[in-house]
Enzyme design. Structure first.
Site, short mmCIF file in Angstrom:
data_model
loop_
_atom_site.label_atom_id
_atom_site.label_comp_id
_atom_site.label_asym_id
_atom_site.label_seq_id
_atom_site.Cartn_x
_atom_site.Cartn_y
_atom_site.Cartn_z
N ASN A 7 13.94 -65.84 36.82
CA ASN A 7 14.38 -67.17 36.14
C ASN A 7 15.48 -66.54 35.14
O ASN A 7 15.35 -65.94 34.05
CB ASN A 7 13.57 -67.93 35.42
CG ASN A 7 13.90 -69.21 34.78
OD1 ASN A 7 15.17 -69.01 34.52
ND2 ASN A 7 13.17 -70.32 35.12
N HIS A 10 17.47 -67.85 30.66
CA HIS A 10 17.50 -67.30 29.45
C HIS A 10 18.64 -66.53 29.00
O HIS A 10 19.20 -66.34 27.95
CB HIS A 10 16.29 -66.53 29.20
CG HIS A 10 14.91 -66.97 29.50
ND1 HIS A 10 14.34 -67.99 28.78
CD2 HIS A 10 14.36 -67.22 30.92
CE1 HIS A 10 13.35 -68.56 29.54
NE2 HIS A 10 13.42 -68.12 30.69
N HIS A 43 17.49 -73.15 36.37
CA HIS A 43 17.30 -74.59 35.98
C HIS A 43 18.60 -75.54 35.43
O HIS A 43 18.97 -75.25 34.56
CB HIS A 43 16.25 -74.59 34.90
CG HIS A 43 15.55 -76.03 34.75
ND1 HIS A 43 14.50 -76.21 34.04
CD2 HIS A 43 15.91 -77.42 35.04
CE1 HIS A 43 14.29 -77.40 33.56
NE2 HIS A 43 15.24 -78.02 34.39
N ARG A 45 19.46 -78.23 33.71
CA ARG A 45 18.82 -79.45 32.87
C ARG A 45 19.78 -80.41 32.87
O ARG A 45 21.01 -80.11 32.70
CB ARG A 45 18.43 -78.98 31.64
CG ARG A 45 17.13 -77.92 31.62
CD ARG A 45 16.92 -77.32 30.22
NE ARG A 45 16.43 -78.76 29.66
CZ ARG A 45 15.05 -78.82 29.38
NH1 ARG A 45 14.02 -77.93 29.61
NH2 ARG A 45 14.51 -79.80 28.80
N ARG A 49 21.77 -77.45 28.70
CA ARG A 49 21.57 -76.72 27.50
C ARG A 49 21.75 -75.30 27.79
O ARG A 49 22.01 -74.55 26.79
CB ARG A 49 20.21 -76.78 26.79
CG ARG A 49 19.10 -76.49 27.47
CD ARG A 49 17.94 -76.37 26.33
NE ARG A 49 17.37 -77.75 26.39
CZ ARG A 49 16.19 -77.81 25.80
NH1 ARG A 49 15.38 -76.91 25.96
NH2 ARG A 49 15.66 -79.20 25.67
N GLU A 70 15.53 -75.01 39.87
CA GLU A 70 14.60 -76.08 39.25
C GLU A 70 15.45 -77.33 38.54
O GLU A 70 16.52 -77.11 38.16
CB GLU A 70 14.00 -75.41 37.96
CG GLU A 70 13.09 -74.31 38.33
CD GLU A 70 12.63 -73.58 36.97
OE1 GLU A 70 12.70 -73.83 35.99
OE2 GLU A 70 11.54 -72.35 37.02
N THR A 101 10.19 -75.95 29.60
CA THR A 101 9.35 -76.63 30.47
C THR A 101 7.80 -76.67 29.93
O THR A 101 7.21 -75.52 30.06
CB THR A 101 9.32 -76.43 31.86
OG1 THR A 101 10.54 -76.07 32.03
CG2 THR A 101 8.77 -77.44 32.98
N GLU A 151 4.27 -75.07 42.60
CA GLU A 151 4.26 -74.06 41.80
C GLU A 151 3.20 -74.21 40.51
O GLU A 151 3.45 -75.43 40.06
CB GLU A 151 5.73 -73.72 41.14
CG GLU A 151 5.72 -72.80 40.17
CD GLU A 151 6.81 -72.33 39.58
OE1 GLU A 151 8.05 -72.66 40.25
OE2 GLU A 151 7.02 -71.74 38.48
N HIS A 191 5.17 -69.60 34.36
CA HIS A 191 5.09 -70.08 33.19
C HIS A 191 4.24 -69.06 32.29
O HIS A 191 3.10 -68.96 32.47
CB HIS A 191 4.66 -71.53 32.76
CG HIS A 191 5.01 -71.97 31.57
ND1 HIS A 191 6.25 -72.45 30.99
CD2 HIS A 191 4.26 -71.88 30.43
CE1 HIS A 191 6.19 -72.64 29.55
NE2 HIS A 191 4.87 -72.28 29.08
N1 PXP Z 1 8.62 -71.74 36.52
C1 PXP Z 1 9.03 -72.93 36.02
C2 PXP Z 1 9.03 -74.08 37.13
C3 PXP Z 1 9.62 -72.95 34.74
O1 PXP Z 1 10.30 -74.29 34.39
C4 PXP Z 1 9.69 -71.88 34.06
C5 PXP Z 1 10.57 -72.12 32.61
O2 PXP Z 1 11.83 -72.20 32.69
C6 PXP Z 1 9.07 -70.49 34.50
C7 PXP Z 1 8.59 -70.72 35.92
C8 PXP Z 1 9.42 -69.28 33.86
O3 PXP Z 1 8.70 -69.56 32.78
P1 PXP Z 1 8.59 -68.15 31.66
O4 PXP Z 1 10.14 -68.11 31.00
O5 PXP Z 1 7.74 -68.39 30.63
O6 PXP Z 1 8.41 -66.83 32.43
#
Ligand code: PXP
Length: 242
Positions: A7, A10, A43, A45, A49, A70, A101, A151, A191
């Protein structure tokens, strides 16, 4: 062997902190692929953001592996997904006040809106996944609404305060994976997974994909993204072989 989705939101969060053009999440997608990512996850959003509209067609162009978008079950975002055609869309809950999330999408309560989004995305040839909590009614409803995959939210495990709570969360995840498979769903997880806590979850039989963001990007600040992705991929592979 479960695949690794990285992901990259960040990276965009750091860029948006200055409203500038670096670091570029599109570069991150290229680096993560060079480190062995099987999937790039982002993602878009509704509040834009971190990932912004400019990123979406560029990610579609540079990502040669699986691309997982996402998104909320919001029609404006569904329109963008249908135009972009990522490999997969994962429907997630979205609240403006949240940091990230938090928890899964309630597909039971939101069945009408979610069902409409699933139909439109599937008609566009996109694989559709539901980010849900590991709860039997949510898994059953995801299958009934026509999702291809779920998921499972791994937050209860990641945030568990005691070894006993962690064990309960792991058992719940393992049972939910089996229920998902019985419902003919592909089962993903994500997550709060980190280099320290991922192995017991990755060792649960039946998970086919993990989406991991914060921990990989945090490590990448010090070791670079290619190495950080390679190390997480090795952890997943070793957990399965153990
Ligand atoms: N899966 C989903 C659906 C998410 O919304 C997120 C957070 O953006 C993640 C995975 C990844 O989570 P983390 O950043 O805590 O690894």
């Amino acid at each position: 062997m479960p695949t690794l989705g990285v992901n990259i939101d960040h990276v965009a969060t750091v860029r948006q902190a200055r409203r500038t053009d670096e670091p570029d999440p599109v570069w991150a997608a290229a680096e993560a692929q060079l480190g062995g990512a099987h999937c790039i996850t982002f993602h878009l959003r509704e509040d834009r953001r971190h990932i912004i509209d400019r990123d979406v067609p560029l990610l579609k162009e540079v990502v040669a592996c699986k691309l997982n978008m996402e998104m909320a079950a919001a029609m404006e975002i569904v329109d963008i997904a249908v135009r972009t055609r990522p490999t997969q869309c994962t429907l997630v809950p979205e609240k403006r006040e949240e940091i990230t999330t938090e928890g899964g999408l309630d597909v039971v309560r939101m069945a009408d809106r979610v069902g409409e989004a699933v139909r439109r995305l599937k008609d566009a040839g996109i694989i559709v996944s539901a980010f849900i909590e590991p709860v039997p009614a949510q898994i059953e409803k995801s299958a009934a609404l026509g999702f291809d995959a779920i998921e499972l939210w791994t937050g209860a495990y990641a945030h568990a305060k005691t070894p006993a709570d962690r064990e309960i969360a792991l058992r719940t995840l393992a049972d939910s994976v089996q229920q998902g498979i019985r419902c003919a769903l592909e089962v993903h997880g994500g997550h709060g997974l980190t280099y320290r806590n991922v192995s017991p979850v990755a060792a649960i039989p039946g998970f086919s994909e993990f989406n991991i963001g914060h921990s990989i990007i945090a490590r990448a600040v010090f070791v670079g993204l290619r190495k950080a992705v390679r190390e997480m991929r090795q952890l997943l592979e070793r957990a399965v072989m153990r």
